[in-house]
Design a protein around this motif. Structure first.
Motif: not given
Length: 330
Positions: A230, A255, A258-260, A263, A311
């Protein structure tokens, strides 16, 4: 008539020097006739215009180059390919097509010779080429024979020489670039700033986020064998927001998880008008964005984004390939 069928014209041209001259003088050349070399060491003819690397099209094999040791039954004929006299035979396929197999001590050299022969015969350049062995020599041959290549497919079936592979990646003259190569773990690509329409990286564990930031490509695809963090994606997004890569239109990469929040750290995400937006991308890439959020480049250009269940992160820059803007869906 024979002139309508390129495979028959190739077979006829190899009968004698006289028939070779006759075939060269035939003026009927379909405007859409395009030639390509493929990784099976053959030259194919396609009767449709090349659009993208993944776009299927009708094509037929007209000639192949195979290592002599792979042939066990004794050739029936000898033909002259350029200045080289080589064994050959005609193959009849199940669907009624015909093509020539030629036999060489060095099949990569043979591929270069048959490609030169076909291009000279029809007065055209190659459109699509695959390099899978002897990378530097094959690229030098391509660069010497023509100033431009629509699509180059670079593969390394075995671990390629680092210097030769980097030389091919940095010096090719194509618009579409497909790379499929398992290099040594220490391999790193430097100064990758090629100007491209479309680049794909398949099974390329060595590709870095810096490579994606420096390449001047409108569409970028990275297969799931390579995953990014990320934090790396955050670096790429900030690079674009600050005005870099102005030609860039779309990317898909994978990814690790995924970690909004990570990122998009330090990035202003605008909550626009809710609703579904269809983005028609370059070369067959289409996606539905089911939310209104977007990010903005320093010049005001908007980009939508999405993350799939596996992801895969996708970023697309407005307007799309049809000219539709983000606002046109409001």
């Amino acid at each position: 008539m024979v002139y309508k069928y390129p495979n028959f014209r190739v077979i006829l041209s190899l009968c004698s020097q006289r028939t070779n001259t006759i075939v060269k003088n035939i003026r009927h050349r379909p405007k859409s006739l395009e030639f390509a070399t493929f990784d099976s060491n053959c030259v194919k003819v396609a009767t449709e215009q090349f659009e993208t690397m993944s776009d299927p099209k009708m094509s037929i094999t007209v000639i192949k180059a195979i290592k002599t040791s792979k042939y066990y039954f004794g050739p029936a004929e000898t033909v002259l390919v350029g200045r080289h006299s080589v064994p050959a035979k005609v193959i009849n396929t199940w669907n009624g097509n015909h093509y020539i197999i030629t036999y060489w001590e060095d099949e990569d050299f043979g591929l270069r010779m048959i490609a030169d022969y076909i291009c000279d015969l029809f007065g055209v350049d190659l459109t699509y080429a695959t390099i899978r062995n002897d990378h530097r020599r094959m690229l030098d041959w391509l660069l010497n024979r023509q100033s431009f290549l629509k699509c180059l497919d670079i593969r390394a079936q075995r671990q390629a020489n680092d210097e030769d592979f980097q030389y091919v990646l940095l010096n090719n003259n194509s618009e579409f670039l497909k790379i499929e190569a398992r290099m040594a773990r220490h391999f790193r690509l430097k100064n990758f700033d090629n100007k491209l329409e479309f680049v794909t990286f398949s099974k390329c564990h060595w590709i870095t986020i810096e490579n994606l930031m420096t390449v001047d490509a409108r569409r970028i695809e990275v297969s799931k064998e390579k995953v990014f963090t990320n934090e790396e994606l955050n670096k790429f997004l900030k690079h674009w927001i600050n005005g870099e890569n102005p030609r860039f239109k779309q990317i898909r990469l994978y990814l690790k998880t995924a970690n909004e929040e990570t990122y998009f750290n330090g990035i202003n995400v605008v909550e626009g008008t809710p609703g579904v937006r269809q983005y028609k991308g370059l070369y067959g890439f289409n996606i539905f964005i089911n939310h209104g959020a977007y990010i903005v480049r320093i010049d005001g250009t908007k980009a939508s984004f999405g993350v799939s269940a596996n992801d895969a992160f996708i970023l697309v820059v407005w307007p799309d390939s049809t000219g539709r803007t983000y606002e046109s869906f409001d």
